[in-house]
Scaffold this active site. Structure first.
Site, mmCIF file in Angstrom:
data_model
loop_
_atom_site.group_PDB
_atom_site.id
_atom_site.type_symbol
_atom_site.label_atom_id
_atom_site.label_comp_id
_atom_site.label_asym_id
_atom_site.label_seq_id
_atom_site.Cartn_x
_atom_site.Cartn_y
_atom_site.Cartn_z
ATOM 1 C CD GLU A 1 -8.845 3.049 -2.428
ATOM 2 O OE1 GLU A 1 -9.342 1.926 -2.567
ATOM 3 O OE2 GLU A 1 -8.283 2.919 -1.407
ATOM 4 C CD GLN B 1 0.553 16.634 3.972
ATOM 5 O OE1 GLN B 1 0.072 16.912 4.936
ATOM 6 N NE2 GLN B 1 2.063 16.664 3.852
ATOM 7 C CD1 TRP B 2 -6.177 15.695 1.842
ATOM 8 C CD2 TRP B 2 -7.192 14.609 0.288
ATOM 9 N NE1 TRP B 2 -6.576 16.841 0.790
ATOM 10 C CE2 TRP B 2 -7.294 16.000 0.119
ATOM 11 C CE3 TRP B 2 -7.933 13.966 -0.477
ATOM 12 C CZ2 TRP B 2 -8.120 16.420 -1.054
ATOM 13 C CZ3 TRP B 2 -8.732 14.339 -1.512
ATOM 14 C CH2 TRP B 2 -8.759 15.401 -1.925
ATOM 15 N NE ARG C 1 -4.086 7.550 -2.609
ATOM 16 C CZ ARG C 1 -5.072 7.883 -3.221
ATOM 17 N NH1 ARG C 1 -5.052 8.879 -4.045
ATOM 18 N NH2 ARG C 1 -6.095 7.092 -3.155
ATOM 19 N N GLY D 1 -9.928 8.164 -2.553
ATOM 20 C CA GLY D 1 -10.511 7.515 -3.666
ATOM 21 C C GLY D 1 -9.524 7.570 -4.951
ATOM 22 N NE ARG E 1 1.542 7.554 -12.699
ATOM 23 C CZ ARG E 1 1.927 6.966 -13.907
ATOM 24 N NH1 ARG E 1 3.217 6.918 -14.088
ATOM 25 N NH2 ARG E 1 1.187 6.636 -14.852
ATOM 26 N NE ARG F 1 -3.537 2.374 2.852
ATOM 27 C CZ ARG F 1 -4.054 2.468 3.906
ATOM 28 N NH1 ARG F 1 -3.872 1.642 5.238
ATOM 29 N NH2 ARG F 1 -4.945 3.705 4.167
ATOM 30 C CG HIS F 2 -0.901 4.769 -0.902
ATOM 31 N ND1 HIS F 2 -1.043 5.631 0.062
ATOM 32 C CD2 HIS F 2 -2.257 4.333 -1.361
ATOM 33 C CE1 HIS F 2 -2.479 6.031 0.350
ATOM 34 N NE2 HIS F 2 -2.810 5.333 -0.668
ATOM 35 N N GLY F 3 2.510 5.041 1.021
ATOM 36 C CA GLY F 3 2.683 5.366 2.172
ATOM 37 C C GLY F 3 1.763 6.582 2.557
ATOM 38 C CD GLU F 4 0.917 9.841 7.945
ATOM 39 O OE1 GLU F 4 0.377 9.409 8.975
ATOM 40 O OE2 GLU F 4 1.900 10.486 7.589
#
Length: 224
Positions: free
Chosen positions: A97, A21-22, A70, A30, A72, A16-19
């Site tokens: 997503e 801002q949202w 995010r 989404g 990429r 899964r992508h990293g953390e």
């Protein structure tokens, strides 16, 4: 799930992508985007180092990713950390997503205040409720992921960078799980999943790597 299980590669390493801002603000992303935080960058570096022996043992792999910004950014960091070629990454819209329609960019509190009818419908049939204004239901996400699995070559292992929602649906499709079991997945953001035809192993980013790369925590679970 009632659909026939798809054909799968010998192994899939799912990330899964990293953390972002949202994520930090508790906003639904989404198919909209927000950039990785420094914590998110560290999470990807930490899980990459944790997976290094797994990737080396697998040998030659195909690299796949959702095309959203995010993911990429995350797959680029992952490749650089492990000396893999970002130029070899294959991007596919089916890994994106879930589209959250008019919920995107909002917190759950804002959604409940603006669209209480949406919340009631989602709670009544979480798997099949398509969010208004272009949103998908989870059944839609499962169909596109199953199509992706059936079309990719299955003669070598696959490394895939995806999202919290699409990632857990992909796990469910591979394991032929029921929706309630898919919704129960709630692993930290810096987790990876090594799946084969017979086994599924959860790999958590090693604490020493999280510390080394300045991570405040292991990341959020899937709250949606």
């Amino acid at each position: 799930m009632t659909d026939q299980s798809p054909k799968t590669p010998p192994s899939i390493v799912l990330l899964r992508h990293g953390e972002t801002q949202w994520n930090r603000e508790g906003r639904y992303q989404g198919q909209h985007d927000s950039p990785l935080t420094l914590n998110g960058i560290g999470q990807i570096r930490a899980i990459a180092e944790t997976l290094r022996p797994v990737i080396e043992e697998l040998g030659r792999c195909q690299l796949w990713s959702s095309p959203l910004a995010r993911t990429r950014q995350s797959v680029s960091i992952f490749c650089e950390q492990l000396g893999l070629s970002y130029a070899d990454v294959l991007f596919d819209d089916r890994l994106m997503e879930r589209s959250y329609g008019r919920w995107e960019g909002l917190t759950m509190g804002e959604i409940a205040a603006r669209y209480p009818e949406d919340v009631k419908l989602e709670q009544s049939d979480r798997w099949n409720f398509a969010i208004p204004e272009g949103g998908e239901c989870f059944a839609d996400v499962a169909r596109r992921l199953r199509n992706w699995l059936n079309e990719i070559p299955n003669d070598m292992p696959v490394i895939t960078m995806a999202h919290g929602g699409s990632g857990r649906v992909l796990r469910g499709v591979c394991m032929n799980l029921k929706p309630e079991n898919i919704f129960a997945f709630n692993d930290p953001q810096s987790s990876a999943f090594v799946m084969s035809e017979t086994t599924t192993k959860t790999v958590q980013a090693a604490p020493q790597y999280l510390r080394a790369f300045g991570c405040a925590d292991a990341g959020l679970g899937v709250r949606i």
